[in-house]
Design a protein around this motif. Sequence first.
Motif, PDB file in Angstrom:
ATOM      1  N   ASP A 205       8.895 -14.024   1.896  1.00 62.27           N
ATOM      2  CA  ASP A 205       9.012 -14.087   3.351  1.00 62.27           C
ATOM      3  C   ASP A 205       7.680 -13.680   3.982  1.00 62.27           C
ATOM      4  O   ASP A 205       7.097 -12.652   3.624  1.00 62.27           O
ATOM      5  CB  ASP A 205      10.132 -13.148   3.810  1.00 62.27           C
ATOM      6  N   THR A 208       7.533 -10.076   5.722  1.00 65.07           N
ATOM      7  CA  THR A 208       7.775  -8.826   4.988  1.00 65.07           C
ATOM      8  C   THR A 208       7.241  -8.843   3.550  1.00 65.07           C
ATOM      9  O   THR A 208       7.151  -7.781   2.931  1.00 65.07           O
ATOM     10  CB  THR A 208       9.290  -8.557   4.886  1.00 65.07           C
ATOM     11  N   LYS A 212      12.527 -14.354  -0.614  1.00 67.31           N
ATOM     12  CA  LYS A 212      11.861 -15.658  -0.572  1.00 67.31           C
ATOM     13  C   LYS A 212      11.876 -16.227   0.832  1.00 67.31           C
ATOM     14  O   LYS A 212      12.806 -15.978   1.605  1.00 67.31           O
ATOM     15  CB  LYS A 212      12.497 -16.624  -1.566  1.00 67.31           C
ATOM     16  N   MET A 213      10.811 -16.959   1.121  1.00 66.63           N
ATOM     17  CA  MET A 213      10.704 -17.585   2.426  1.00 66.63           C
ATOM     18  C   MET A 213      11.822 -18.612   2.552  1.00 66.63           C
ATOM     19  O   MET A 213      12.075 -19.364   1.620  1.00 66.63           O
ATOM     20  CB  MET A 213       9.351 -18.277   2.552  1.00 66.63           C
ATOM     21  N   SER A 214      12.486 -18.601   3.691  1.00 67.61           N
ATOM     22  CA  SER A 214      13.628 -19.492   3.833  1.00 67.61           C
ATOM     23  C   SER A 214      13.653 -20.035   5.245  1.00 67.61           C
ATOM     24  O   SER A 214      13.263 -19.349   6.193  1.00 67.61           O
ATOM     25  CB  SER A 214      14.899 -18.701   3.523  1.00 67.61           C
ATOM     26  N   SER A 215      14.103 -21.286   5.360  1.00 69.87           N
ATOM     27  CA  SER A 215      14.140 -21.876   6.701  1.00 69.87           C
ATOM     28  C   SER A 215      15.334 -21.336   7.488  1.00 69.87           C
ATOM     29  O   SER A 215      15.371 -21.417   8.703  1.00 69.87           O
ATOM     30  CB  SER A 215      14.198 -23.391   6.612  1.00 69.87           C
ATOM     31  N   THR A 217      16.647 -18.024   7.166  1.00 70.54           N
ATOM     32  CA  THR A 217      16.459 -16.626   7.584  1.00 70.54           C
ATOM     33  C   THR A 217      14.965 -16.328   7.562  1.00 70.54           C
ATOM     34  O   THR A 217      14.215 -16.958   6.840  1.00 70.54           O
ATOM     35  CB  THR A 217      17.139 -15.650   6.592  1.00 70.54           C
ATOM     36  N   GLY A 218      14.530 -15.359   8.338  1.00 70.21           N
ATOM     37  CA  GLY A 218      13.127 -14.955   8.327  1.00 70.21           C
ATOM     38  C   GLY A 218      12.222 -15.974   9.001  1.00 70.21           C
ATOM     39  O   GLY A 218      12.667 -16.841   9.744  1.00 70.21           O
ATOM     40  N   THR A 220       9.558 -19.055   9.111  1.00 70.81           N
ATOM     41  CA  THR A 220       9.079 -20.205   8.357  1.00 70.81           C
ATOM     42  C   THR A 220       8.083 -20.976   9.224  1.00 70.81           C
ATOM     43  O   THR A 220       7.987 -20.747  10.414  1.00 70.81           O
ATOM     44  CB  THR A 220      10.240 -21.098   7.880  1.00 70.81           C
ATOM     45  N   LYS A 233       2.756 -16.485  14.098  1.00 73.06           N
ATOM     46  CA  LYS A 233       3.488 -16.173  12.859  1.00 73.06           C
ATOM     47  C   LYS A 233       2.547 -15.614  11.792  1.00 73.06           C
ATOM     48  O   LYS A 233       2.890 -14.663  11.089  1.00 73.06           O
ATOM     49  CB  LYS A 233       4.190 -17.420  12.322  1.00 73.06           C
TER      50      LYS A 233
END
Length: 328
Positions: A205, A208, A212-215, A217-218, A220, A233
């Motif tokens: 992410d 943080t 893992k980077m996700s569309s 949550t968190g 993107t 960002k």
Amino acid sequence: MDAYERITRNAAEVVTEEEIEALADDPDGKRAYVGYEPSGVLHIGHMLTANKLIDLQEAGFEVTVLLADVHAYLNDKGSFEDIRHTAERMRDQFIAYGLDESNTQFVLGSDFQLDDDYTLDLHSLELETTLARAERAMAEITSGDSVKVSQAVYPLMQALDIPYLGVDLAVGGMEQRKVHMLARDVLPSIDREPPTSLHTPLIADLGTGRGKMSSSTGVTISMEDSRDDIESKVNDAYCPPTADPEPTDDGEARENPVLQVFEYHVFPRFDTVVVERPEEYGGDLEYDSYDALEAELESGELHPADAKGALAEYLDRLIAPGREQLAE
Ligand code: IYR
């Protein structure tokens, strides 16, 4: 860079190395594919596997992009009509991003997954697979709590896509690996070859450095982002001056996502990266490899704020063609 190096660079895993070596010995006319559930616009997760498809095209492969409309439907992504509409938009986005149009075949899942032969082969695979195995294969792909029958059918269809598309190599992020392992085990039961696969790493992410980077949550980055969106960002991103940050106090692993994006998104697409700095701070810095940039961030020669400035610039260059295409 020889074909084997180009095919495997930045891969987290290949299954198996011997099979990839055989493909690299004679890549011309070989075909690789990635499947994507059509959803929203192209984002940085799609771009990571697309970078690998571009590597494969440069190594001599032909490429298929499966716009997996039936899979998205099975994964509860909306009405079939909406999903089909999104799939059409995604095709143009991939071309804008840099896939070679003359050498990319776009296929809708529903073009072949509803045929009689496919359905009967699917039922054969259903007979060969326990529910527990199918469920395990989907653990990293679905987020819903309760397991639906559709989620057990999904990985078997993904396995079957490989022989039906006639591809030599299945590409996906690490979250797809269990589906590909299931495919290796189960396809021989219907007299199909166990497939070769290549998996790209998962990126943490951006905000943080965790998970893992996700569309969903968190934070993107997507083709819809303006230059300002990207800058803000990236400015807010977690970027300690090391490639191996300490775990959090509760023991959760952390990565440096700014470095990961340089490694997996910027350097594969640009030969050199220039970090602009005013003369009084030492002037511009220039890097022709990811390792060189990482070393200078770690030594303190490159300040995280300057690294972020350059990252926003290069991400913007990667995204601009898709952003313009969306505005058409
Ligand atoms: N499971 C993928 C979508 C997908 C991939 C392949 I490779 C297929 O043959 C079918 C679907 C996802 O999580 O997006």
